[in-house]
Write a protein that holds these residues in place. Structure first.
Motif, PDB file in Angstrom:
ATOM      1  N   ALA A   9       1.157  -0.483   0.518  1.00  0.00           N
ATOM      2  CA  ALA A   9      -0.253  -0.177  -0.129  1.00  0.00           C
ATOM      3  C   ALA A   9       0.959   0.948   0.124  1.00  0.00           C
ATOM      4  N   PHE A  10       1.676   1.081   0.783  1.00  0.00           N
ATOM      5  CA  PHE A  10       3.029   2.014   0.682  1.00  0.00           C
ATOM      6  C   PHE A  10       2.783   3.285  -0.775  1.00  0.00           C
ATOM      7  N   PRO A  11       3.760   2.485  -1.491  1.00  0.00           N
ATOM      8  CA  PRO A  11       3.838   3.283  -2.935  1.00  0.00           C
ATOM      9  C   PRO A  11       2.836   3.476  -3.636  1.00  0.00           C
ATOM     10  N   PHE A  12       1.516   2.944  -2.929  1.00  0.00           N
ATOM     11  CA  PHE A  12       0.196   3.453  -4.325  1.00  0.00           C
ATOM     12  C   PHE A  12      -0.134   5.007  -3.314  1.00  0.00           C
ATOM     13  N   PHE A  13      -0.289   4.538  -2.065  1.00  0.00           N
ATOM     14  CA  PHE A  13      -0.297   6.489  -1.221  1.00  0.00           C
ATOM     15  C   PHE A  13       0.851   7.652  -1.819  1.00  0.00           C
ATOM     16  N   LEU A  14       2.311   7.110  -1.916  1.00  0.00           N
ATOM     17  CA  LEU A  14       2.923   7.727  -1.928  1.00  0.00           C
ATOM     18  C   LEU A  14       2.943   8.465  -3.120  1.00  0.00           C
ATOM     19  N   LEU A  15       2.181   7.678  -4.216  1.00  0.00           N
ATOM     20  CA  LEU A  15       1.396   8.593  -5.753  1.00  0.00           C
ATOM     21  C   LEU A  15       0.690   9.029  -5.541  1.00  0.00           C
ATOM     22  N   ALA A  16      -0.646   8.459  -4.969  1.00  0.00           N
ATOM     23  CA  ALA A  16      -1.541   9.244  -4.622  1.00  0.00           C
ATOM     24  C   ALA A  16      -1.292  11.055  -4.617  1.00  0.00           C
ATOM     25  N   CYS A  17      -0.237  10.592  -2.788  1.00  0.00           N
ATOM     26  CA  CYS A  17      -0.340  12.318  -2.535  1.00  0.00           C
ATOM     27  C   CYS A  17       0.828  13.603  -3.411  1.00  0.00           C
ATOM     28  N   PHE A  18       0.987  12.779  -4.675  1.00  0.00           N
ATOM     29  CA  PHE A  18       2.116  13.389  -5.588  1.00  0.00           C
ATOM     30  C   PHE A  18       1.611  13.521  -6.765  1.00  0.00           C
ATOM     31  N   LEU A  19       0.026  12.771  -7.040  1.00  0.00           N
ATOM     32  CA  LEU A  19      -0.632  13.289  -8.453  1.00  0.00           C
ATOM     33  C   LEU A  19      -0.992  15.134  -6.962  1.00  0.00           C
ATOM     34  N   LEU A  20      -2.180  14.293  -5.928  1.00  0.00           N
ATOM     35  CA  LEU A  20      -2.909  15.636  -5.630  1.00  0.00           C
ATOM     36  C   LEU A  20      -1.914  16.570  -5.672  1.00  0.00           C
ATOM     37  N   TYR A  21      -0.417  16.755  -5.175  1.00  0.00           N
ATOM     38  CA  TYR A  21       0.193  17.803  -5.024  1.00  0.00           C
ATOM     39  C   TYR A  21       0.404  18.376  -6.503  1.00  0.00           C
ATOM     40  N   TRP A  22       0.409  17.410  -7.122  1.00  0.00           N
ATOM     41  CA  TRP A  22       0.880  17.955  -8.583  1.00  0.00           C
ATOM     42  C   TRP A  22      -0.503  18.974  -9.091  1.00  0.00           C
ATOM     43  N   ALA A  23      -1.176  18.332  -9.392  1.00  0.00           N
ATOM     44  CA  ALA A  23      -2.755  18.306  -9.523  1.00  0.00           C
ATOM     45  C   ALA A  23      -2.765  19.846  -8.715  1.00  0.00           C
ATOM     46  N   GLY A  24      -2.773  20.248  -8.007  1.00  0.00           N
ATOM     47  CA  GLY A  24      -2.540  20.848  -6.954  1.00  0.00           C
ATOM     48  C   GLY A  24      -1.605  22.496  -7.580  1.00  0.00           C
ATOM     49  N   ALA A  25      -0.758  22.264  -7.856  1.00  0.00           N
ATOM     50  CA  ALA A  25       0.775  22.834  -8.478  1.00  0.00           C
ATOM     51  C   ALA A  25       0.650  23.576  -9.642  1.00  0.00           C
ATOM     52  N   ARG A  26      -0.377  22.291 -10.587  1.00  0.00           N
ATOM     53  CA  ARG A  26      -0.395  22.410 -12.277  1.00  0.00           C
ATOM     54  C   ARG A  26      -1.987  23.753 -12.311  1.00  0.00           C
ATOM     55  N   HIS A  27      -3.014  23.133 -11.577  1.00  0.00           N
ATOM     56  CA  HIS A  27      -3.797  24.337 -11.737  1.00  0.00           C
ATOM     57  C   HIS A  27      -3.006  25.530 -11.154  1.00  0.00           C
ATOM     58  N   ALA A  28      -3.007  25.730  -9.546  1.00  0.00           N
ATOM     59  CA  ALA A  28      -2.702  27.241  -9.178  1.00  0.00           C
ATOM     60  C   ALA A  28      -1.174  27.588 -10.548  1.00  0.00           C
ATOM     61  N   TYR A  29      -0.345  27.318 -11.016  1.00  0.00           N
ATOM     62  CA  TYR A  29       0.482  27.612 -11.777  1.00  0.00           C
ATOM     63  C   TYR A  29      -0.429  28.096 -13.282  1.00  0.00           C
ATOM     64  N   THR A  30      -0.703  27.412 -13.919  1.00  0.00           N
ATOM     65  CA  THR A  30      -1.640  27.808 -15.106  1.00  0.00           C
ATOM     66  C   THR A  30      -3.127  28.616 -15.199  1.00  0.00           C
ATOM     67  N   ARG A  31      -3.330  28.722 -13.949  1.00  0.00           N
ATOM     68  CA  ARG A  31      -4.405  30.044 -13.616  1.00  0.00           C
ATOM     69  C   ARG A  31      -4.584  30.791 -12.858  1.00  0.00           C
ATOM     70  N   ARG A  32      -2.633  31.649 -12.369  1.00  0.00           N
ATOM     71  CA  ARG A  32      -3.074  32.532 -11.440  1.00  0.00           C
ATOM     72  C   ARG A  32      -3.125  33.778 -12.414  1.00  0.00           C
ATOM     73  N   SER A  33      -4.106  34.538 -11.492  1.00  0.00           N
ATOM     74  CA  SER A  33      -3.277  36.077 -11.638  1.00  0.00           C
ATOM     75  C   SER A  33      -2.295  37.029 -12.027  1.00  0.00           C
ATOM     76  N   VAL A  34      -2.407  37.722 -13.437  1.00  0.00           N
ATOM     77  CA  VAL A  34      -1.048  38.916 -13.539  1.00  0.00           C
ATOM     78  C   VAL A  34      -1.192  39.580 -12.414  1.00  0.00           C
ATOM     79  N   ALA A  35       0.435  40.039 -11.787  1.00  0.00           N
ATOM     80  CA  ALA A  35       0.881  40.832 -10.722  1.00  0.00           C
ATOM     81  C   ALA A  35       0.430  42.029 -11.111  1.00  0.00           C
ATOM     82  N   GLU A  36      -0.065  42.904 -10.779  1.00  0.00           N
ATOM     83  CA  GLU A  36      -0.315  44.222 -10.581  1.00  0.00           C
ATOM     84  C   GLU A  36       0.961  45.030 -10.647  1.00  0.00           C
TER      85      GLU A  36
END
Length: 454
Positions: A9-36
């Motif tokens: 189970a441990f490798p699957f748990f690590l993979l799930a954490c990685f995918l969740l973190y990656w999805a959040g990071a990619r969404h935050a980067y691609t959907r960021r607003s332009v700094a004024e």
């Protein structure tokens, strides 16, 4: 063969954490607003440039900072260099009253980057008048080879930065400026230079999109980390840390930058990451220097695990911030556990082969090929998908196929974390916490592990 549920189970748990973190990071980067843009004239800017044997780059760095940001002061800390670093900066300071040399001498010198930055903090305190508004004094740490975006102060002084009174620190994006260097190793052959070019490109891809996405995710969780290059902090925030911890930067810390960010949040200040401005540095084309640098980072990360109880109990960290910070802390630990699990699994496979025969052992593994293939795709695809994002923002002239291949290379590149974490852990066990600077690319001598001290 592998009967332990935890082992499975441990490798699957690590993979799930990685995918969740990656999805959040990619969404935050691609959907960021332009700094004024803001008003940089509302703040008093001071650059801290820690140096040790930096004669190859320091004049260029200081000259660029003064030309692009003429209203700022530049404080160069000469940490008892053996070369002409101090002499060069002294000559610059004689011609420019906004250039300051902070001289350090042994035995006080060479105690780490944090101690050098604390010396500059003391000098700045003596320089400023007593009536100075320390909430409007901003300190920026720049590497000796760093080059800051000419528009950086306009953006960092804007609404996403210090125009917001709750913001105590800002980290800007980091880029590698030697990605287009065709021969990063002039004295080596085609194969070595091809590897060096790819290594520099991967560092640029890692910092400018992948790490930036992580930082933008941390901006949402309230756990942004400060880096050693392009780190902006209010002087008043440094004062609050000094009051609580005696010094702003921890002496001898291998990740004094990230540690400073932890202290800043623990004392009640917010940190933001701005990806729309940048600081550039040289990517390392030497595999040995690169692995040594990353070993230091892994060891520094392991050192920061001791802050976990304070973070969990702090009223300044929310639940999401606690989870994100603990996830960051435990990355080197996860790498070590993964290496240990791989060793156990191969040992069990060997025992099965001895007891039941090689056909039985490997036949069982082959029967799982659909699962293995699915896991491989899920593991590789997140890295590949960074390729088109990187192409859009940093390499528009390259083809989509090239970008996808870069993403595949990023997946392979990420495996450096495993030996780096293992080396960092071994150094901690042996009590080896000393560290010298990573040699610049302009310094051609390469006679051993240049960044590690005994």
């Amino acid at each position: 063969m592998f009967s332990s549920p935890i082992l499975l189970a441990f490798p699957f748990f690590l993979l799930a954490c990685f995918l969740l973190y990656w999805a959040g990071a990619r969404h935050a980067y691609t959907r960021r607003s332009v700094a004024e843009f803001g008003d940089p004239g509302a703040f008093d800017w001071h650059f801290f440039v820690p140096c040790r044997d930096e004669e190859a780059v320091v004049a260029t760095t200081v000259g660029r900072l003064r030309a692009d940001h003429p209203r700022a002061h530049v404080w160069v800390i000469d940490d008892d260099s053996d070369d002409r670093t101090g002499e060069i900066v002294a000559e610059l300071a004689e011609r420019d009253r906004r250039v300051h040399l902070v001289r350090r001498h042994r035995p006080e010198a060479r105690q780490g980057k944090g101690a050098a930055l604390n010396a500059a903090y003391d000098e700045l305190n003596q320089f400023l008048p007593r009536e100075a508004d320390r909430e409007r004094v901003v300190v920026c740490v720049i590497d000796a080879d760093g080059q800051l975006d000419p528009d950086a102060l306009d953006i960092v002084g804007g609404p996403a930065g210090f125009a917001d009174p709750e913001i105590g620190g800002v980290q800007v994006s980091v880029r590698m400026r030697n990605t287009e260097d065709e021969r990063p190793l002039p004295d080596r052959g085609r194969v070595r230079n091809a590897f060096a070019r790819l290594l520099v490109r991967m560092q640029d891809m890692e910092f400018s999109v992948s790490n930036a996405g992580m930082q933008l995710l941390r901006a949402r969780t309230g756990s942004v980390g400060l880096g050693g290059n392009g780190q902006f902090t209010r002087l008043a925030s440094l004062d609050r840390i000094a009051e609580a911890e005696r010094r702003p930067w921890k002496r001898g810390a291998l990740l004094e930058d990230y540690e400073l960010g932890l202290h800043m949040i623990l004392t009640g200040d917010r940190i933001n990451h701005i990806a729309d401005t940048w600081v550039s540095q040289e990517g390392l084309p030497h595999g040995r220097r690169f692995l040594t640098q990353r070993t230091r980072w892994a060891q520094g990360n392991l050192q920061c695990v001791r802050y976990a109880p304070r973070i969990v109990s702090s009223r300044h960290y929310g639940g999401k911030g606690i989870l994100e910070t603990l996830y960051t802390f435990l990355q080197p630990v996860a790498h070590l556990v993964t290496l240990a699990l791989c060793a156990v699994m191969f040992a069990l496979l060997a025992l099965t082969a001895v007891e039941d025969g090689a056909g039985e052992a490997f036949g069982g593994m082959l029967a799982l090929w659909p699962l293995v293939l699915g896991l491989a795709v899920v593991s590789v695809l997140p890295f590949v998908l960074w390729g088109p994002v990187y192409r859009r923002d940093r390499a528009e002239d390259r083809s989509l196929l090239t970008a996808l291949l870069w993403g595949l290379a990023l997946w392979l590149y990420a495996y450096h974390l495993f030996p780096a974490s293992a080396r960092g852990f071994v150094r901690m066990l042996r009590g080896r916490n000393g560290w010298a600077k990573t040699r610049r690319n302009a310094e051609t001598v390469d006679a051993g592990p240049t960044a590690i001290e005994a």
